[in-house]
Motif scaffolding. Structure first.
Motif, mmCIF file in Angstrom:
data_model
loop_
_atom_site.group_PDB
_atom_site.id
_atom_site.type_symbol
_atom_site.label_atom_id
_atom_site.label_comp_id
_atom_site.label_asym_id
_atom_site.label_seq_id
_atom_site.Cartn_x
_atom_site.Cartn_y
_atom_site.Cartn_z
ATOM 1 N N CYS A 25 8.590 12.428 -10.063
ATOM 2 C CA CYS A 25 7.537 12.172 -9.008
ATOM 3 C C CYS A 25 8.003 13.087 -7.897
ATOM 4 O O CYS A 25 8.816 12.416 -7.175
ATOM 5 C CB CYS A 25 6.808 11.064 -8.901
ATOM 6 N N ASP A 26 7.438 13.988 -7.154
ATOM 7 C CA ASP A 26 8.132 14.498 -6.029
ATOM 8 C C ASP A 26 7.330 14.418 -4.981
ATOM 9 O O ASP A 26 7.416 14.893 -3.669
ATOM 10 C CB ASP A 26 8.612 16.027 -6.186
ATOM 11 N N GLU A 27 6.185 13.686 -4.918
ATOM 12 C CA GLU A 27 5.480 13.131 -3.848
ATOM 13 C C GLU A 27 6.261 12.377 -2.873
ATOM 14 O O GLU A 27 7.087 11.496 -3.273
ATOM 15 C CB GLU A 27 4.212 12.246 -4.297
ATOM 16 N N THR A 28 5.791 12.468 -1.586
ATOM 17 C CA THR A 28 6.429 11.508 -0.610
ATOM 18 C C THR A 28 5.323 10.557 -0.065
ATOM 19 O O THR A 28 4.208 10.785 -0.294
ATOM 20 C CB THR A 28 7.098 12.207 0.703
ATOM 21 N N PHE A 29 5.555 9.275 0.150
ATOM 22 C CA PHE A 29 4.964 8.362 0.632
ATOM 23 C C PHE A 29 5.205 7.455 1.800
ATOM 24 O O PHE A 29 6.266 7.185 2.330
ATOM 25 C CB PHE A 29 4.781 7.101 -0.723
ATOM 26 N N VAL A 30 4.082 6.821 2.575
ATOM 27 C CA VAL A 30 4.152 5.814 3.462
ATOM 28 C C VAL A 30 4.284 4.668 2.781
ATOM 29 O O VAL A 30 3.123 4.290 2.019
ATOM 30 C CB VAL A 30 3.255 6.049 4.384
ATOM 31 N N VAL A 31 5.146 3.696 2.838
ATOM 32 C CA VAL A 31 4.934 2.242 2.007
ATOM 33 C C VAL A 31 4.535 1.184 3.274
ATOM 34 O O VAL A 31 5.386 1.271 4.217
ATOM 35 C CB VAL A 31 6.193 1.955 1.494
ATOM 36 N N ALA A 81 5.242 -6.208 -6.097
ATOM 37 C CA ALA A 81 4.056 -5.523 -5.680
ATOM 38 C C ALA A 81 4.528 -4.070 -5.329
ATOM 39 O O ALA A 81 3.749 -3.252 -5.774
ATOM 40 C CB ALA A 81 3.803 -6.155 -4.396
ATOM 41 N N LEU A 82 5.591 -3.834 -4.961
ATOM 42 C CA LEU A 82 6.246 -2.453 -4.961
ATOM 43 C C LEU A 82 5.974 -1.706 -6.171
ATOM 44 O O LEU A 82 5.693 -0.439 -6.328
ATOM 45 C CB LEU A 82 7.312 -2.300 -4.213
ATOM 46 N N THR A 83 6.538 -2.098 -7.307
ATOM 47 C CA THR A 83 6.718 -1.847 -8.406
ATOM 48 C C THR A 83 5.452 -1.306 -8.951
ATOM 49 O O THR A 83 5.145 -0.348 -9.324
ATOM 50 C CB THR A 83 7.616 -2.696 -9.537
ATOM 51 N N LYS A 84 4.397 -2.416 -8.809
ATOM 52 C CA LYS A 84 2.917 -2.003 -9.436
ATOM 53 C C LYS A 84 2.393 -0.942 -8.705
ATOM 54 O O LYS A 84 1.901 -0.095 -9.453
ATOM 55 C CB LYS A 84 2.368 -3.560 -9.109
ATOM 56 N N ALA A 85 2.697 -0.945 -7.386
ATOM 57 C CA ALA A 85 1.860 0.297 -6.548
ATOM 58 C C ALA A 85 2.533 1.404 -6.977
ATOM 59 O O ALA A 85 1.924 2.285 -7.018
ATOM 60 C CB ALA A 85 1.961 -0.111 -5.140
ATOM 61 N N ALA A 86 3.774 1.461 -6.937
ATOM 62 C CA ALA A 86 4.564 2.657 -7.311
ATOM 63 C C ALA A 86 4.316 3.371 -8.554
ATOM 64 O O ALA A 86 4.264 4.562 -8.739
ATOM 65 C CB ALA A 86 6.017 2.713 -6.943
ATOM 66 N N VAL A 87 4.325 2.508 -9.527
ATOM 67 C CA VAL A 87 3.960 2.786 -10.900
ATOM 68 C C VAL A 87 2.567 3.534 -11.121
ATOM 69 O O VAL A 87 2.326 4.565 -11.794
ATOM 70 C CB VAL A 87 4.043 1.803 -11.812
ATOM 71 N N GLU A 90 0.782 -1.221 0.012
ATOM 72 C CA GLU A 90 -0.042 -0.053 -0.231
ATOM 73 C C GLU A 90 0.910 1.278 0.009
ATOM 74 O O GLU A 90 1.828 1.236 0.757
ATOM 75 C CB GLU A 90 -0.804 -0.009 1.313
ATOM 76 N N LEU A 91 0.619 2.091 -0.831
ATOM 77 C CA LEU A 91 1.376 3.301 -0.857
ATOM 78 C C LEU A 91 0.502 4.541 -0.460
ATOM 79 O O LEU A 91 -0.605 4.712 -0.981
ATOM 80 C CB LEU A 91 1.903 3.748 -2.223
#
Ligand code: PMV
Length: 317
Positions: free
Chosen positions: A91-97, A118-124, A44-45
């Motif tokens: 992309c200059d957003e910050t995220f909680v992963v 999974a991280l790649t899919k969510a980040a894309v 989840e991002l």
């Protein structure tokens, strides 16, 4: 805003072991894997505007998903991959992963393939949305994922994935639905990571011979599966993982993942094959655990063998 994705792990029958120089995770030999939907990571991002940097935390446990305790080193590697994708998208957003696996942490089961996919899919998804860019296709995402964890690029395809150089694709083969079991031998953190194994193996002077052997087996295994020759597929997959583990012994410094317990169980499995003239495909990754794949028609055999292994003190999932 929140973006979620999940991805399965995969088990290679022809192993990716050894990388070309550079940081691109280009394999020295082609590999073939079977995708494992029973071993999945969910990511989840969550957009975290104004935060100084991206952070990781466990995903709350639900629907059989268990949050891992990621070491600082593992968190850094994960967040570095997110950073790579953000840079690519500007992309200059910050995220909680947040992430969790549907298999227990600390079992020694590799989660890097499913977690990086999974991280790649969510980040894309997140970066496309944040920058108003079209979401790139699966092939592009798989190659992006490869930069974080090589074997994760195969997790984008099912049930079989073939990976060679920068090309990874699904390959149509019989046996589309297999039964998967893992015999857990040792649940401790590995002393030699798979990255380090790749590094040491790539330095072996006779590595070119390994590439020839692995790719000859790849050809033979595809043929055996296409010809419905399960026994030959079993022999090839055993030769293949033993070949990879023999390389580890030849490295400087040499290392080994196969324990006395692994050997004892492997012997039981080979005896079973000899007696029944049938059995599961057997393979091992860079770790002591043993993976078994059965044809759907072997369900009863899978249940019986699991029962027998458990009665001998093995931990089978
Ligand atoms: O993707 P990595 O760097 O964790 O390498 C995985 C290597 C093996 O699991 C041993 C073999 C494979 O092809 O998955």
């Amino acid at each position: 805003m929140t973006w979620t994705a999940s991805a399965p792990s995969n088990i290679a029958l022809i192993k990716y072991m050894g990388k070309a120089p550079g940081n691109q995770n280009i394999p020295l030999n082609a590999s073939l894997s079977y995708t494992l939907p029973n071993l999945t990571t969910a990511v989840e991002l969550i957009a975290n505007p104004g935060a100084d940097s991206d952070t990781w935390e466990p995903l709350s446990e639900k629907d059989g998903f268990i949050a891992p305790q990621l070491s600082i080193q593992a968190q850094t590697r994960f967040l570095k991959h997110l950073e790579r994708i953000k840079l690519l998208f500007n992309c200059d957003e910050t995220f909680v992963v947040r992430s969790a696996n549907n298999f227990p942490h600390g079992t020694g089961l590799a989660s890097s393939a499913s977690s990086f996919a999974a991280l790649t899919k969510a980040a894309v998804l997140a970066c496309s949305a944040c920058t108003n860019t079209p979401t790139p296709d699966i092939s592009y995402q798989a190659n992006l994922s490869r930069l974080g964890s090589g074997s994760s690029c195969r997790s984008f395809f099912e049930p079989w994935a073939l990976w060679e150089n920068e090309k990874v694709n699904a390959i149509k083969l019989p046996f589309e639905r297999l039964i998967h079991q893992v015999i857990l031998i040792d649940t401790h953190e590995k002393e030699v990571s798979s990255s380090e194994a790749h590094r040491r193996v790539s330095q072996l002077p006779d590595y070119p011979d390994r590439k020839v052997r692995a790719e000859a087996r790849l050809h033979d295994l595809i043929q055996a599966l296409k010809n419905d020759n399960w026994t030959e597929a079993y022999q090839i997959t055993v030769d293949e993982f033993e070949d990879m583990h023999a390389l580890f012994n030849q490295c400087t410094p040499s290392f080994s993942y196969i324990t006395d317990k692994s050997r004892e169980i492997l012997e039981t499995l080979h005896e079973y094959w000899q007696a029944a003239q049938d059995g599961p495909l057997i393979t091992m990754d860079a770790g002591p655990n043993i993976h078994l794949l059965y044809r759907p028609t072997q369900q009863e055999m899978a249940d019986n063998l699991k029962h027998e292994l458990i009665s001998r003190g093995a931990h089978v999932i």
